[in-house]
Motif scaffolding. Structure first.
Motif, PDB file in Angstrom:
ATOM      1  N   ALA A  39      -5.401   5.177   9.367  1.00 11.57           N
ATOM      2  CA  ALA A  39      -4.396   4.978   8.322  1.00 11.57           C
ATOM      3  C   ALA A  39      -4.634   3.686   7.556  1.00 11.57           C
ATOM      4  O   ALA A  39      -4.535   3.634   6.325  1.00 11.57           O
ATOM      5  CB  ALA A  39      -3.002   4.973   8.942  1.00 11.57           C
ATOM      6  N   MET A  40      -4.982   2.631   8.278  1.00  9.15           N
ATOM      7  CA  MET A  40      -5.170   1.331   7.619  1.00  9.15           C
ATOM      8  C   MET A  40      -6.410   1.319   6.728  1.00  9.15           C
ATOM      9  O   MET A  40      -6.441   0.647   5.700  1.00  9.15           O
ATOM     10  CB  MET A  40      -5.278   0.226   8.677  1.00  9.15           C
ATOM     11  CG  MET A  40      -3.989  -0.071   9.425  1.00  9.15           C
ATOM     12  SD  MET A  40      -2.641  -0.609   8.359  1.00  9.15           S
ATOM     13  CE  MET A  40      -3.221  -2.242   7.885  1.00  9.15           C
ATOM     14  N   HIS A  45       1.377  -4.431   2.761  1.00 13.79           N
ATOM     15  CA  HIS A  45       2.614  -4.730   3.458  1.00 13.79           C
ATOM     16  C   HIS A  45       3.277  -3.454   3.972  1.00 13.79           C
ATOM     17  O   HIS A  45       3.782  -3.395   5.097  1.00 13.79           O
ATOM     18  CB  HIS A  45       3.548  -5.490   2.514  1.00 13.79           C
ATOM     19  CG  HIS A  45       4.864  -5.813   3.113  1.00 13.79           C
ATOM     20  ND1 HIS A  45       6.013  -5.153   2.792  1.00 13.79           N
ATOM     21  CD2 HIS A  45       5.202  -6.712   4.062  1.00 13.79           C
ATOM     22  CE1 HIS A  45       7.003  -5.639   3.503  1.00 13.79           C
ATOM     23  NE2 HIS A  45       6.545  -6.577   4.277  1.00 13.79           N
ATOM     24  N   PHE A  46       3.243  -2.435   3.142  1.00 18.02           N
ATOM     25  CA  PHE A  46       3.769  -1.135   3.570  1.00 18.02           C
ATOM     26  C   PHE A  46       3.032  -0.623   4.807  1.00 18.02           C
ATOM     27  O   PHE A  46       3.640  -0.138   5.759  1.00 18.02           O
ATOM     28  CB  PHE A  46       3.634  -0.124   2.429  1.00 18.02           C
ATOM     29  CG  PHE A  46       4.002   1.275   2.816  1.00 18.02           C
ATOM     30  CD1 PHE A  46       5.296   1.736   2.669  1.00 18.02           C
ATOM     31  CD2 PHE A  46       3.044   2.142   3.332  1.00 18.02           C
ATOM     32  CE1 PHE A  46       5.642   3.025   3.034  1.00 18.02           C
ATOM     33  CE2 PHE A  46       3.390   3.432   3.704  1.00 18.02           C
ATOM     34  CZ  PHE A  46       4.681   3.867   3.558  1.00 18.02           C
ATOM     35  N   ARG A  47       1.723  -0.778   4.790  1.00 21.51           N
ATOM     36  CA  ARG A  47       0.939  -0.236   5.900  1.00 21.51           C
ATOM     37  C   ARG A  47       1.192  -0.995   7.208  1.00 21.51           C
ATOM     38  O   ARG A  47       1.223  -0.410   8.284  1.00 21.51           O
ATOM     39  CB  ARG A  47      -0.554  -0.274   5.551  1.00 21.51           C
ATOM     40  CG  ARG A  47      -0.900   0.699   4.442  1.00 21.51           C
ATOM     41  CD  ARG A  47      -2.396   0.890   4.304  1.00 21.51           C
ATOM     42  NE  ARG A  47      -2.702   1.748   3.164  1.00 21.51           N
ATOM     43  CZ  ARG A  47      -3.934   2.107   2.813  1.00 21.51           C
ATOM     44  NH1 ARG A  47      -4.983   1.662   3.494  1.00 21.51           N
ATOM     45  NH2 ARG A  47      -4.129   2.896   1.767  1.00 21.51           N
ATOM     46  N   ALA A 103      -7.619   3.728   5.019  1.00 23.88           N
ATOM     47  CA  ALA A 103      -7.569   4.676   3.906  1.00 23.88           C
ATOM     48  C   ALA A 103      -7.765   3.933   2.581  1.00 23.88           C
ATOM     49  O   ALA A 103      -7.325   2.784   2.440  1.00 23.88           O
ATOM     50  CB  ALA A 103      -6.230   5.399   3.901  1.00 23.88           C
ATOM     51  N   PRO A 104      -8.423   4.570   1.625  1.00 24.87           N
ATOM     52  CA  PRO A 104      -8.591   3.926   0.327  1.00 24.87           C
ATOM     53  C   PRO A 104      -7.236   3.713  -0.340  1.00 24.87           C
ATOM     54  O   PRO A 104      -6.281   4.425  -0.023  1.00 24.87           O
ATOM     55  CB  PRO A 104      -9.438   4.936  -0.454  1.00 24.87           C
ATOM     56  CG  PRO A 104      -9.258   6.234   0.243  1.00 24.87           C
ATOM     57  CD  PRO A 104      -9.042   5.892   1.678  1.00 24.87           C
ATOM     58  N   PRO A 105      -7.145   2.734  -1.233  1.00 23.28           N
ATOM     59  CA  PRO A 105      -5.869   2.447  -1.897  1.00 23.28           C
ATOM     60  C   PRO A 105      -5.329   3.682  -2.623  1.00 23.28           C
ATOM     61  O   PRO A 105      -6.102   4.496  -3.131  1.00 23.28           O
ATOM     62  CB  PRO A 105      -6.227   1.348  -2.906  1.00 23.28           C
ATOM     63  CG  PRO A 105      -7.496   0.764  -2.420  1.00 23.28           C
ATOM     64  CD  PRO A 105      -8.222   1.857  -1.707  1.00 23.28           C
ATOM     65  N   THR A 106      -4.016   3.812  -2.639  1.00 18.77           N
ATOM     66  CA  THR A 106      -3.396   4.880  -3.412  1.00 18.77           C
ATOM     67  C   THR A 106      -3.637   4.628  -4.897  1.00 18.77           C
ATOM     68  O   THR A 106      -3.434   3.518  -5.384  1.00 18.77           O
ATOM     69  CB  THR A 106      -1.890   4.916  -3.134  1.00 18.77           C
ATOM     70  OG1 THR A 106      -1.689   5.088  -1.734  1.00 18.77           O
ATOM     71  CG2 THR A 106      -1.232   6.048  -3.896  1.00 18.77           C
ATOM     72  N   LYS A 107      -4.093   5.667  -5.596  1.00 13.67           N
ATOM     73  CA  LYS A 107      -4.342   5.487  -7.037  1.00 13.67           C
ATOM     74  C   LYS A 107      -3.010   5.390  -7.780  1.00 13.67           C
ATOM     75  O   LYS A 107      -2.075   6.121  -7.465  1.00 13.67           O
ATOM     76  CB  LYS A 107      -5.176   6.658  -7.563  1.00 13.67           C
ATOM     77  CG  LYS A 107      -6.631   6.608  -7.091  1.00 13.67           C
ATOM     78  CD  LYS A 107      -7.492   7.652  -7.762  1.00 13.67           C
ATOM     79  CE  LYS A 107      -7.128   9.057  -7.321  1.00 13.67           C
ATOM     80  NZ  LYS A 107      -7.854   9.507  -6.130  1.00 13.67           N
ATOM     81  N   PRO A 108      -2.927   4.503  -8.755  1.00  9.27           N
ATOM     82  CA  PRO A 108      -1.653   4.226  -9.430  1.00  9.27           C
ATOM     83  C   PRO A 108      -1.221   5.311 -10.437  1.00  9.27           C
ATOM     84  O   PRO A 108      -1.566   6.436 -10.284  1.00  9.27           O
ATOM     85  CB  PRO A 108      -1.927   2.927 -10.185  1.00  9.27           C
ATOM     86  CG  PRO A 108      -3.404   2.907 -10.396  1.00  9.27           C
ATOM     87  CD  PRO A 108      -4.036   3.677  -9.261  1.00  9.27           C
ATOM     88  N   ASP A 133       1.444  -5.266  -1.913  1.00  5.53           N
ATOM     89  CA  ASP A 133       2.594  -4.436  -1.576  1.00  5.53           C
ATOM     90  C   ASP A 133       2.205  -3.262  -0.683  1.00  5.53           C
ATOM     91  O   ASP A 133       2.899  -2.947   0.282  1.00  5.53           O
ATOM     92  CB  ASP A 133       3.264  -3.918  -2.861  1.00  5.53           C
ATOM     93  CG  ASP A 133       4.164  -4.975  -3.478  1.00  5.53           C
ATOM     94  OD1 ASP A 133       4.478  -5.957  -2.776  1.00  5.53           O
ATOM     95  OD2 ASP A 133       4.541  -4.815  -4.646  1.00  5.53           O
ATOM     96  N   GLU A 134       1.082  -2.621  -1.020  1.00  6.97           N
ATOM     97  CA  GLU A 134       0.696  -1.472  -0.202  1.00  6.97           C
ATOM     98  C   GLU A 134       0.235  -1.924   1.185  1.00  6.97           C
ATOM     99  O   GLU A 134       0.524  -1.265   2.187  1.00  6.97           O
ATOM    100  CB  GLU A 134      -0.411  -0.656  -0.891  1.00  6.97           C
ATOM    101  CG  GLU A 134      -0.729   0.626  -0.121  1.00  6.97           C
ATOM    102  CD  GLU A 134      -1.559   1.632  -0.918  1.00  6.97           C
ATOM    103  OE1 GLU A 134      -2.002   1.286  -2.035  1.00  6.97           O
ATOM    104  OE2 GLU A 134      -1.773   2.755  -0.417  1.00  6.97           O
TER     105      GLU A 134
END
Lengths: 207, 207
Positions: A199-200, A156-158, A202-207, A153-154
DNA sequence: GTTCGATTTAAACGAACGTATGAATGAAGT
DNA sequence: ACTTCATTCATACGTTCGTTTAAATCGAAC
């Protein structure tokens, strides 16, 4: 110089006006007038105003997705797992290339693409971009391998973020003073690659 | 519940329809019908369709720029040089907050903003966003201090990138299957902050 | 109960819209 | 010279558009 084909002149005029004033904001009369053609020419050559828009859209989108696909093929010929930087360059680059020429047509193409992607109406969405969807899917899986830590999902967002930056790019130039320096045409492209690569990756956003 | 003010119902209906079909694509008759008002109500309360659009636009943009300004004031009260992350959060956050509520209105607001920023026509651009320009200028100088190595032009490009990502965000949901999971409403916000912070802190593009 | 200002209403206006039609036009094939 | 066929043309049709007008409605002030 070949005698200007009426059909092509209609496409040119429509591309210009659709980008500048939108689909609903452009009358068939304005198109045919700009193309030095008769009012009925749109009906004769394309069937309707909506089908003319579909033809314009295809003509703008096709070379972009073709270049995207070719670029990915070229990368995959070298290594099965291209870097994020290379993927961004190959994916976003062609959009800027298409939006560059002449600096005048570039901004118009940019606006047209933004209008196409931003309009949910059936007429605007009727160009059936199956090729475009295939290209995007291939990049999706390539990015998935390059960024294995990212949730689908993330990711895809990016990817949508890439489209956003590329489409808006020069589309809102009319917001501000006409640019202090008439920036060299490929500068926006290089800035965008920098911006989007960071931007691509970048480390994953922490949940 | 207060009796539904006709003027407000017109604003609500117009905001809905302008976002979904654009300015030219929305008829005064459709607006007044959705608002359960008389056809002449638009002329009476706003003067014209264009002035109604200006009122709708102001109502959508104002709370966003107000929150942006307040957020920057809050940061500057703590330190004269806020971090890039904080600046991105304070600048981009309010856009997502405004686009969140209900997930239905969020996508519509997003589309409306994209239409406003992407349309060069006089009617759409006539809402005179002086406050909005002031807020953007203040952020520009704050970002300039936080990113001293960046040329003004490239910084300007990047700030436009923030706007692009925020505006497109959920605006093209209609492109793909209705989202596997109805993602929690603030997730897009957090993904965007990650995405944009990394993009903003990228080193300058080499000349 | 009457006056008054604000609002709502039904009706109409001319203009612009997308599309369809049938006659002109003109080059190519015979 | 005559036919053929694709294209262009002037024109008209029916709809929908934004806006305007004058009468109707209604609650509050007096």
């Amino acid at each position: 110089m070949a005698p200007p084909d009426t059909r092509t002149q209609l496409l040119d005029a429509a591309e210009h006006l659709f980008a500048e004033r939108g689909f609903k904001g452009t009358s068939v009369r304005a198109i045919t007038e700009l193309a030095h053609a008769n009012l009925a020419a749109v009906g004769y050559h394309f069937g309707s105003k909506a089908e003319l828009l579909a033809a314009v859209t295809r003509r703008v989108i096709e070379p972009i997705t073709a270049a995207q696909t070719a670029g990915l093929d070229r990368l995959l010929a070298q290594t099965p797992d291209p870097s994020v930087t290379d993927l961004v360059e190959a994916f976003a680059g062609p959009m800027f290339d298409q939006m560059r020429a002449g600096d005048e047509r570039g901004a118009r193409t940019s606006r047209l693409i933004m209008r196409i992607f931003g309009d949910p109406s059936d007429e605007v969405r009727a160009w059936t971009g199956s090729v475009e969807a295939t290209a995007r899917d291939r990049y999706l899986s390539a990015f998935t391998r390059a960024l294995p830590d990212l949730s689908p999902d993330e990711l895809h967002f990016r990817i949508r973020g890439i489209l956003a930056v590329a489409a808006v790019d020069r589309a809102d130039l009319h917001n501000q003073p006409p640019a202090a320096t008439p920036l060299p045409s490929d500068q926006a492209r290089r800035w965008a690659i920098t911006f989007l690569t960071a931007a691509m990756t970048a480390p994953p956003t922490k949940p």
